[in-house]
Motif scaffolding. Structure first.
Motif, mmCIF file in Angstrom:
data_model
loop_
_atom_site.group_PDB
_atom_site.id
_atom_site.type_symbol
_atom_site.label_atom_id
_atom_site.label_comp_id
_atom_site.label_asym_id
_atom_site.label_seq_id
_atom_site.Cartn_x
_atom_site.Cartn_y
_atom_site.Cartn_z
ATOM 1 N N ASP A 147 -46.646 -21.098 -27.245
ATOM 2 C CA ASP A 147 -48.221 -21.640 -27.453
ATOM 3 C C ASP A 147 -48.869 -21.172 -28.453
ATOM 4 O OD1 ASP A 147 -47.845 -21.982 -24.716
ATOM 5 O OD2 ASP A 147 -48.949 -20.233 -23.759
ATOM 6 N N SER A 148 -48.062 -20.678 -29.578
ATOM 7 C CA SER A 148 -48.758 -20.255 -31.013
ATOM 8 C C SER A 148 -48.588 -21.459 -31.885
ATOM 9 C CB SER A 148 -48.328 -18.802 -31.331
ATOM 10 O OG SER A 148 -48.547 -18.842 -32.779
ATOM 11 N N ARG A 149 -49.619 -22.052 -32.241
ATOM 12 C CA ARG A 149 -49.552 -23.177 -33.243
ATOM 13 C C ARG A 149 -48.883 -22.781 -34.532
ATOM 14 N NH1 ARG A 149 -54.101 -26.788 -35.741
ATOM 15 N NH2 ARG A 149 -52.749 -27.787 -37.470
ATOM 16 N N ALA A 150 -49.333 -21.402 -35.082
ATOM 17 C CA ALA A 150 -48.630 -20.937 -36.306
ATOM 18 C C ALA A 150 -47.317 -20.768 -36.063
ATOM 19 C CB ALA A 150 -49.418 -19.542 -36.708
ATOM 20 N N GLU A 151 -46.825 -20.167 -34.971
ATOM 21 C CA GLU A 151 -45.180 -19.964 -34.790
ATOM 22 C C GLU A 151 -44.679 -21.267 -34.955
ATOM 23 O OE1 GLU A 151 -43.620 -17.095 -34.923
ATOM 24 O OE2 GLU A 151 -45.479 -15.847 -35.342
ATOM 25 N N ARG A 152 -45.216 -22.244 -34.117
ATOM 26 C CA ARG A 152 -44.347 -23.481 -33.920
ATOM 27 C C ARG A 152 -44.172 -24.088 -35.228
ATOM 28 N NH1 ARG A 152 -43.641 -25.257 -28.997
ATOM 29 N NH2 ARG A 152 -43.788 -27.528 -29.331
ATOM 30 N N GLU A 153 -45.290 -24.039 -35.968
ATOM 31 C CA GLU A 153 -45.397 -24.704 -37.582
ATOM 32 C C GLU A 153 -44.473 -23.804 -38.502
ATOM 33 O OE1 GLU A 153 -49.342 -24.711 -38.956
ATOM 34 O OE2 GLU A 153 -50.008 -26.416 -37.560
ATOM 35 N N ALA A 154 -44.307 -22.769 -38.203
ATOM 36 C CA ALA A 154 -43.437 -21.778 -39.245
ATOM 37 C C ALA A 154 -42.035 -22.170 -38.732
ATOM 38 C CB ALA A 154 -43.744 -20.342 -38.848
ATOM 39 N N HIS A 155 -41.624 -22.496 -37.354
ATOM 40 C CA HIS A 155 -40.335 -22.889 -37.017
ATOM 41 C C HIS A 155 -39.888 -24.199 -37.654
ATOM 42 C CE1 HIS A 155 -36.893 -23.746 -34.547
ATOM 43 N NE2 HIS A 155 -37.712 -25.156 -34.051
ATOM 44 N N LEU A 156 -40.553 -25.059 -37.492
ATOM 45 C CA LEU A 156 -40.372 -26.532 -37.950
ATOM 46 C C LEU A 156 -40.429 -26.432 -39.397
ATOM 47 C CD1 LEU A 156 -42.363 -28.670 -35.754
ATOM 48 C CD2 LEU A 156 -40.013 -28.566 -36.202
ATOM 49 N N ASN A 157 -41.467 -25.607 -40.178
ATOM 50 C CA ASN A 157 -41.176 -25.613 -41.647
ATOM 51 C C ASN A 157 -40.012 -25.068 -42.081
ATOM 52 O OD1 ASN A 157 -43.792 -26.835 -41.671
ATOM 53 N ND2 ASN A 157 -44.929 -24.777 -42.083
ATOM 54 N N ASN A 158 -39.586 -24.145 -41.407
ATOM 55 C CA ASN A 158 -38.089 -23.699 -41.836
ATOM 56 C C ASN A 158 -37.033 -24.376 -41.283
ATOM 57 O OD1 ASN A 158 -39.121 -21.013 -43.517
ATOM 58 N ND2 ASN A 158 -39.699 -20.520 -41.347
ATOM 59 N N ARG A 159 -36.816 -24.704 -40.024
ATOM 60 C CA ARG A 159 -35.839 -25.253 -39.710
ATOM 61 C C ARG A 159 -35.503 -26.654 -40.046
ATOM 62 N NH1 ARG A 159 -32.542 -22.411 -39.604
ATOM 63 N NH2 ARG A 159 -31.097 -23.874 -39.055
ATOM 64 N N LEU A 160 -36.428 -27.437 -40.016
ATOM 65 C CA LEU A 160 -36.339 -28.792 -40.566
ATOM 66 C C LEU A 160 -35.748 -29.047 -41.921
ATOM 67 C CD1 LEU A 160 -37.002 -31.827 -39.906
ATOM 68 C CD2 LEU A 160 -39.215 -31.681 -40.899
ATOM 69 N N LEU A 161 -36.101 -28.147 -42.812
ATOM 70 C CA LEU A 161 -35.432 -28.019 -44.165
ATOM 71 C C LEU A 161 -34.150 -27.691 -43.998
ATOM 72 C CD1 LEU A 161 -36.012 -28.316 -47.263
ATOM 73 C CD2 LEU A 161 -36.730 -25.916 -47.252
ATOM 74 N N TYR A 162 -33.749 -26.634 -43.232
ATOM 75 C CA TYR A 162 -32.000 -26.219 -43.144
ATOM 76 C C TYR A 162 -31.568 -27.476 -42.568
ATOM 77 C CZ TYR A 162 -33.206 -21.594 -44.936
ATOM 78 O OH TYR A 162 -33.746 -20.612 -45.618
ATOM 79 N N TRP A 163 -32.096 -27.853 -41.633
ATOM 80 C CA TRP A 163 -31.241 -29.064 -40.591
ATOM 81 C C TRP A 163 -30.985 -30.239 -41.345
ATOM 82 C CZ3 TRP A 163 -32.479 -34.036 -39.845
ATOM 83 C CH2 TRP A 163 -31.850 -34.756 -38.984
ATOM 84 N N ALA A 164 -31.997 -30.568 -42.383
ATOM 85 C CA ALA A 164 -31.816 -31.908 -43.305
ATOM 86 C C ALA A 164 -30.551 -31.292 -44.425
ATOM 87 C CB ALA A 164 -33.247 -32.165 -44.184
ATOM 88 N N TYR A 165 -30.959 -30.371 -44.998
ATOM 89 C CA TYR A 165 -29.657 -30.143 -45.919
ATOM 90 C C TYR A 165 -28.254 -29.994 -45.281
ATOM 91 C CZ TYR A 165 -26.970 -27.352 -49.443
ATOM 92 O OH TYR A 165 -26.013 -27.070 -50.235
#
Length: 190
Positions: free
Chosen positions: A87-105
């Motif tokens: 439910d936390s917007r900050a936690e969801r954003e942190a997840h995507l900001n980190n995982r999206l970069l690693y996933w793309a790489y």
């Protein structure tokens, strides 16, 4: 989805069903149904959670199958944490900001780029048992476009109309031509 995603979804629905009674005995099949999981996955999810000591079998049947379970104290605590994080917007954003970069790489072929549509099929599309939304993914890409140029050892290069975001890793202070670079994929139009 992976067993961890199923388990996270199951635990949050079990928390809902448990209510205020920490000793509440729950029917696993009903929890599976309310979590939107396939009934065939019930045994695997319950076994996974039992091994992790998040749930305990309330009734052990001779065949080893137990449709009646209860969240352990640590399981209830974990379920509350999952709920708060999902439910936390900050936690969801942190997840995507980190995982999206690693996933793309990890998913960019040499000299190419990963398809962002495929991100929706990855385990990283899920956070604490809930799906992320495209608007959250687009916001993460926008964030990375702004923040990556400032990160030590990483630089941003827009190509074409800005539909591509390249992440060039640092090699002796410079990205060299012909070297494999992690590439955030071309964005589909919303």
């Amino acid at each position: 989805m992976t067993i961890e995603v199923y388990a996270d979804r199951f635990m949050q629905k079990a928390l809902d069903a448990m209510g205020d009674d920490p000793e509440q005995i729950l029917h696993a099949g009903r929890i599976v149904a309310s979590a939107g999981l396939d009934a065939a996955d019930e045994g695997a999810v319950v076994s996974h959670l039992v091994v992790g000591r998040w749930v305990e079998r309330a009734v052990n049947q001779a065949n080893g199958r137990s449709p009646l379970i209860r969240l352990t104290r640590t399981g209830a605590s974990k379920a509350r944490e999952l709920r708060a994080n999902s439910d936390s917007r900050a936690e969801r954003e942190a997840h995507l900001n980190n995982r999206l970069l690693y996933w793309a790489y990890d998913n960019s072929p040499s000299g190419g780029s990963a398809d962002l549509q495929m991100f929706a099929a990855s385990k990283d599309w899920w956070f604490c048992g809930t799906e992320v939304a495209w608007n959250e993914v687009y916001a993460a890409v926008a964030y990375l476009k702004v923040k990556l140029p400032r990160a030590s050892g990483v630089r941003y290069a827009g190509i074409g109309s800005g539909a591509w975001l390249r992440v060039l890793t640092r090699c002796d202070g410079h990205a060299h031509s012909g070297e494999r670079c992690g590439v955030l994929p071309r964005l589909p139009h919303p």
